[in-house]
Write a protein that holds these residues in place. Structure first.
Motif, PDB file in Angstrom:
ATOM      1  N   UNK A 154      20.333  -6.058  83.253  1.00 18.64           N
ATOM      2  CA  UNK A 154      19.946  -7.333  82.655  1.00 18.64           C
ATOM      3  C   UNK A 154      21.174  -8.058  82.134  1.00 18.64           C
ATOM      4  N   UNK A 155      20.975  -9.305  81.804  1.00 25.68           N
ATOM      5  CA  UNK A 155      22.007 -10.125  81.176  1.00 25.68           C
ATOM      6  C   UNK A 155      21.578 -10.340  79.735  1.00 25.68           C
ATOM      7  N   UNK A 156      22.374  -9.910  78.761  1.00 21.46           N
ATOM      8  CA  UNK A 156      21.924  -9.991  77.373  1.00 21.46           C
ATOM      9  C   UNK A 156      21.825 -11.427  76.868  1.00 21.46           C
ATOM     10  N   UNK A 157      20.870 -11.655  76.000  1.00 18.52           N
ATOM     11  CA  UNK A 157      20.717 -12.958  75.359  1.00 18.52           C
ATOM     12  C   UNK A 157      21.669 -13.041  74.176  1.00 18.52           C
ATOM     13  N   UNK A 158      21.950 -14.245  73.735  1.00 19.31           N
ATOM     14  CA  UNK A 158      22.831 -14.378  72.578  1.00 19.31           C
ATOM     15  C   UNK A 158      22.096 -13.929  71.320  1.00 19.31           C
ATOM     16  N   UNK A 159      22.832 -13.423  70.370  1.00 22.00           N
ATOM     17  CA  UNK A 159      22.217 -12.954  69.143  1.00 22.00           C
ATOM     18  C   UNK A 159      21.831 -14.140  68.263  1.00 22.00           C
ATOM     19  N   UNK A 160      21.001 -13.893  67.296  1.00 20.89           N
ATOM     20  CA  UNK A 160      20.564 -14.957  66.400  1.00 20.89           C
ATOM     21  C   UNK A 160      21.685 -15.405  65.471  1.00 20.89           C
ATOM     22  N   UNK A 161      22.718 -14.601  65.341  1.00 20.55           N
ATOM     23  CA  UNK A 161      23.803 -14.915  64.424  1.00 20.55           C
ATOM     24  C   UNK A 161      24.929 -15.701  65.084  1.00 20.55           C
ATOM     25  N   UNK A 162      24.806 -16.058  66.347  1.00 20.25           N
ATOM     26  CA  UNK A 162      25.877 -16.789  66.996  1.00 20.25           C
ATOM     27  C   UNK A 162      25.342 -18.074  67.599  1.00 20.25           C
ATOM     28  N   UNK A 163      26.178 -19.093  67.614  1.00 19.85           N
ATOM     29  CA  UNK A 163      25.770 -20.357  68.210  1.00 19.85           C
ATOM     30  C   UNK A 163      26.357 -20.516  69.601  1.00 19.85           C
ATOM     31  N   UNK A 164      27.417 -19.790  69.904  1.00 19.37           N
ATOM     32  CA  UNK A 164      28.039 -19.865  71.219  1.00 19.37           C
ATOM     33  C   UNK A 164      27.409 -18.905  72.196  1.00 19.37           C
ATOM     34  N   UNK A 165      28.022 -18.784  73.361  1.00 15.00           N
ATOM     35  CA  UNK A 165      27.478 -17.934  74.407  1.00 15.00           C
ATOM     36  C   UNK A 165      28.403 -16.770  74.716  1.00 15.00           C
ATOM     37  N   UNK A 166      29.122 -16.288  73.736  1.00 24.18           N
ATOM     38  CA  UNK A 166      30.014 -15.151  73.947  1.00 24.18           C
ATOM     39  C   UNK A 166      29.200 -13.895  74.242  1.00 24.18           C
ATOM     40  N   UNK A 167      29.718 -13.048  75.106  1.00 18.02           N
ATOM     41  CA  UNK A 167      29.109 -11.772  75.492  1.00 18.02           C
ATOM     42  C   UNK A 167      27.749 -11.927  76.175  1.00 18.02           C
ATOM     43  N   UNK A 168      27.498 -13.084  76.779  1.00 14.96           N
ATOM     44  CA  UNK A 168      26.238 -13.273  77.491  1.00 14.96           C
ATOM     45  C   UNK A 168      26.459 -13.509  78.978  1.00 14.96           C
ATOM     46  N   UNK A 169      27.698 -13.487  79.426  1.00 13.30           N
ATOM     47  CA  UNK A 169      27.985 -13.755  80.831  1.00 13.30           C
ATOM     48  C   UNK A 169      27.968 -12.491  81.683  1.00 13.30           C
ATOM     49  N   UNK A 170      28.234 -11.335  81.114  1.00 13.37           N
ATOM     50  CA  UNK A 170      28.256 -10.083  81.863  1.00 13.37           C
ATOM     51  C   UNK A 170      26.854  -9.512  82.029  1.00 13.37           C
ATOM     52  N   UNK A 171      26.698  -8.678  83.032  1.00 16.49           N
ATOM     53  CA  UNK A 171      25.443  -7.973  83.296  1.00 16.49           C
ATOM     54  C   UNK A 171      25.601  -6.552  82.789  1.00 16.49           C
ATOM     55  N   UNK A 172      24.569  -5.994  82.169  1.00 13.66           N
ATOM     56  CA  UNK A 172      24.623  -4.651  81.619  1.00 13.66           C
ATOM     57  C   UNK A 172      23.686  -3.721  82.378  1.00 13.66           C
TER      58      UNK A 172
END
Length: 101
Positions: A6-24
């Motif tokens: 899957x591709x992770x969603x952004x956390x509720x604590x961030x406004x950007x899209x960091x760490x959401x581009x990779x597949x896990x």
């Protein structure tokens, strides 16, 4: 030993899209977690629960799972609904609710 890709969603604590581009690729838990009677920490005998592999593309993750004969389940990411707003819309004449203090 089923794996999730899957591709992770952004956390509720961030406004950007960091760490959401990779597949896990993560493994499903083989057994339920249980509580340690002395300390109260949760423990598990499943070592695959600690494995989390990161890939740049979905195809790389699928190819890895197929190459190592790991059964997997693929979850496609949901596209967020974009609502484009401007600050000036708060004071527009055709606003549905009148602006008041």
């Amino acid at each position: 030993m089923l794996a999730r890709i899957y591709r992770p969603a952004k956390t509720a604590m961030q406004s950007g899209k960091a760490k959401t581009k990779d597949w896990l690729l993560e493994f499903e838990p083989a057994s339920a977690r249980r509580s340690d009677p002395l300390m109260g920490w949760t423990q598990s005998s499943d070592m695959n629960g600690q494995v989390r592999l990161s890939f740049e593309t979905r195809d790389e993750a699928v190819a890895y799972a197929q190459r190592h004969e790991i059964p997997f389940q693929l979850f496609e990411p949901k596209t967020p609904k974009r609502i484009i707003k401007a600050y000036a819309d708060n004071f527009a004449a055709g606003r549905k609710q009148p602006w008041t203090h």
